[in-house]
Design an enzyme around this catalytic site. Structure first.
Site, PDB file in Angstrom:
ATOM      1  N   HIS A 198       1.468   8.670  43.687  1.00 14.26           N
ATOM      2  CA  HIS A 198       0.156   8.882  43.073  1.00 14.26           C
ATOM      3  C   HIS A 198       0.109  10.310  42.542  1.00 14.26           C
ATOM      4  O   HIS A 198       0.760  11.213  43.059  1.00 14.26           O
ATOM      5  CB  HIS A 198      -0.907   8.679  44.156  1.00 14.26           C
ATOM      6  CG  HIS A 198      -2.318   8.628  43.672  1.00 14.26           C
ATOM      7  ND1 HIS A 198      -3.020   9.754  43.298  1.00 14.26           N
ATOM      8  CD2 HIS A 198      -3.171   7.578  43.518  1.00 14.26           C
ATOM      9  CE1 HIS A 198      -4.244   9.408  42.942  1.00 14.26           C
ATOM     10  NE2 HIS A 198      -4.369   8.092  43.064  1.00 14.26           N
ATOM     11  N   ASP A 250       2.046  10.648  52.180  1.00 14.85           N
ATOM     12  CA  ASP A 250       0.767  10.114  51.714  1.00 14.85           C
ATOM     13  C   ASP A 250       0.636   8.709  52.291  1.00 14.85           C
ATOM     14  O   ASP A 250       1.307   7.773  51.851  1.00 14.85           O
ATOM     15  CB  ASP A 250       0.763  10.086  50.179  1.00 14.85           C
ATOM     16  CG  ASP A 250      -0.449   9.367  49.589  1.00 14.85           C
ATOM     17  OD1 ASP A 250      -1.280   8.837  50.359  1.00 14.85           O
ATOM     18  OD2 ASP A 250      -0.542   9.307  48.346  1.00 14.85           O
ATOM     19  N   GLN A 294      -2.309   4.247  51.370  1.00 13.50           N
ATOM     20  CA  GLN A 294      -2.195   2.800  51.196  1.00 13.50           C
ATOM     21  C   GLN A 294      -1.599   2.103  52.419  1.00 13.50           C
ATOM     22  O   GLN A 294      -1.547   0.881  52.461  1.00 13.50           O
ATOM     23  CB  GLN A 294      -1.341   2.494  49.968  1.00 13.50           C
ATOM     24  CG  GLN A 294      -1.950   2.952  48.657  1.00 13.50           C
ATOM     25  CD  GLN A 294      -3.251   2.266  48.340  1.00 13.50           C
ATOM     26  OE1 GLN A 294      -3.498   1.131  48.759  1.00 13.50           O
ATOM     27  NE2 GLN A 294      -4.114   2.933  47.588  1.00 13.50           N
ATOM     28  N   LYS A 306     -10.110   3.787  52.126  1.00 13.76           N
ATOM     29  CA  LYS A 306      -9.047   2.789  51.999  1.00 13.76           C
ATOM     30  C   LYS A 306      -8.941   1.932  53.266  1.00 13.76           C
ATOM     31  O   LYS A 306      -8.186   0.955  53.291  1.00 13.76           O
ATOM     32  CB  LYS A 306      -7.700   3.468  51.759  1.00 13.76           C
ATOM     33  CG  LYS A 306      -7.662   4.483  50.632  1.00 13.76           C
ATOM     34  CD  LYS A 306      -7.613   3.857  49.270  1.00 13.76           C
ATOM     35  CE  LYS A 306      -7.327   4.928  48.220  1.00 13.76           C
ATOM     36  NZ  LYS A 306      -7.312   4.382  46.855  1.00 13.76           N
ATOM     37  N   CYS A 344      -3.149   5.985  38.327  1.00 11.61           N
ATOM     38  CA  CYS A 344      -2.843   7.369  38.708  1.00 11.61           C
ATOM     39  C   CYS A 344      -1.379   7.509  39.120  1.00 11.61           C
ATOM     40  O   CYS A 344      -1.056   8.207  40.091  1.00 11.61           O
ATOM     41  CB  CYS A 344      -3.761   7.855  39.830  1.00 11.61           C
ATOM     42  SG  CYS A 344      -5.490   7.946  39.348  1.00 11.61           S
TER      43      CYS A 344
END
Length: 403
Positions: A120, A197, A200, A223, A361
């Site tokens: 991202h 990250d 997700q 999320k 993104c």
């Protein structure tokens, strides 16, 4: 567990769009919120609305107690070693900026930063800012033809002894799961700091900081069935304590005079200003919601839905799938062959189907795939077989209209 009944806890999913009941397949962008999260935030505003820390009155004491209890809840949820390793941010993006720009005094010209090619933008641009400031070099880890990170190329790049390796746990576009545990161990073996990250991954996978052994792990409340405006930066205490603060003022201060300032200790040192108190409380309720569910059953349910979605898209024909693997999590990226992704999304919306269309993104990934953009259907714990079937039927009608 009856997942169709679980859906009733999410009030937004009961609505219709025009003549069609809502089919929400945009969870990777933001998840819907269960009533328990909404109620927890409402109770705070109705009964305990006050700023946290230091005040002598009871409202502030109650707000502070609830707020700090969530820090302990997050610590347990991700199996961190210390509560001081949990930093409240406004989201994953702010957290990565906090880490990247907080490392400025520790990097120098020529230092190497390895980045995930499918990342991202939030895990690319802050590192570019750091490289511009310090003279460090950024090198993306290439992808294989199957849209997975190339592990052979990664090992070769590690021979250059990078200072930082920044990866995504799960691709926000493709849903591919990176072997982050192994990649972290390889990076640490050459002395690199590691940042993951996890935006997700957090709602779909159980994450354990002791097992992963990364230096930094980040995710966002919205999320994982929580509110927007709240995120978590986890960092190992030793590396977190060396970061220069991104923001200054308020609670992160220990002593101020016009001759100089002394910063507070962790976690306060990295939490400047009035925090998102209601959102933190909402995040705590979201964690309670997730932990109330049988995690193995949820995982099996979501994987069955994902495979059903992949299979039915293949059966439909005239569909291009990207990086579609059996072990993916949460999302399927696709295009209707020869048609613009935005047109497909608009026509699906007219039938009550909510999907995401665009570059997500992740422009470098789109460039690697040779795409201007794509459609993405993404799933949550509330998704059902009926959602998949209605989506496929709507996409079939779109295909018949356009092709």
């Amino acid at each position: 567990m009856e997942f169709s009944q679980l859906r009733s806890q999410f009030p937004a999913l009961t609505q219709s769009l025009g003549d069609y009941p809502l089919v929400y397949l945009d969870t990777a962008a933001t998840s819907q919120k269960p009533q328990g999260v909404i109620d927890a935030m409402s109770r705070y505003y109705q009964a305990d609305n006050a700023n946290v820390h230091r005040a002598a009155h009871q409202l502030s004491a109650r707000a502070t107690s609830q707020y700090e209890a969530v820090r302990d809840k997050v610590k347990a949820f991700i199996n961190a070693d210390r509560r001081e390793e949990i930093i409240f941010t406004h989201g994953t993006t702010e957290g990565i900026n906090l880490v990247a720009l907080g490392l400025a005094s520790q990097l120098k010209a020529g230092d190497l930063i390895l980045l995930d090619s499918a990342a991202h933008h939030a895990n690319i641009v802050p590192w570019q800012m750091l490289a511009k400031q310090t003279g460090a070099e950024i090198v993306p880890i290439p992808l294989t033809d199957e849209a997975r990170l190339d592990q052979d190329a990664y090992r070769q790049l590690l021979a250059r002894k990078p200072s930082v390796v920044a990866l995504c746990h799960v691709s926000n576009v493709l849903g591919t799961v990176n072997p982050v545990k192994e990649m972290i161990a390889q990076a640490k073996a050459v002395g690199a700091l590691t940042l993951i990250d996890g935006a997700q991954a957090i709602a779909h996978l159980e994450v354990d900081m002791q097992a992963l052994d990364c230096d930094f792990y980040l995710f966002s409340g919205h999320k994982m069935y929580g509110p927007t405006g709240i995120g978590i930066l986890y960092g190992r205490y030793e590396v977190l304590d060396k970061l220069d603060p991104l923001l200054t003022g308020g609670e992160m201060i220990k002593q101020v005079s016009f001759e100089g300032t002394t910063f507070n200790i962790l976690p306060n040192r990295l939490e400047a200003g009035t925090p998102p108190i209601a959102e933190v409380i909402g995040l705590g309720a979201a964690i309670d919601f997730i932990q109330s569910l049988p995690r193995e059953a949820v995982r099996a349910h979501e994987q069955a839905l994902l495979k059903r979605l992949q299979a039915k898209l293949k059966q439909l024909g005239g569909i291009s799938l990207y990086g579609a693997h059996d072990d993916n999590v949460g999302a399927v990226a696709f295009n209707l062959s020869g048609e613009h992704h935005q047109d497909v999304g608009i026509l699906l919306d007219q039938q009550g189907i909510a999907v995401r269309c665009g570059h997500h993104c992740a422009m470098p990934l789109m460039q690697t795939l040779g795409l201007a953009g794509c459609c993405r259907a993404s799933l949550g714990v509330y998704s059902t077989d009926e959602d998949i079937d209605r989506f496929i039927q709507a996409l079939k009608s779109v295909k018949e209209l356009l092709l």
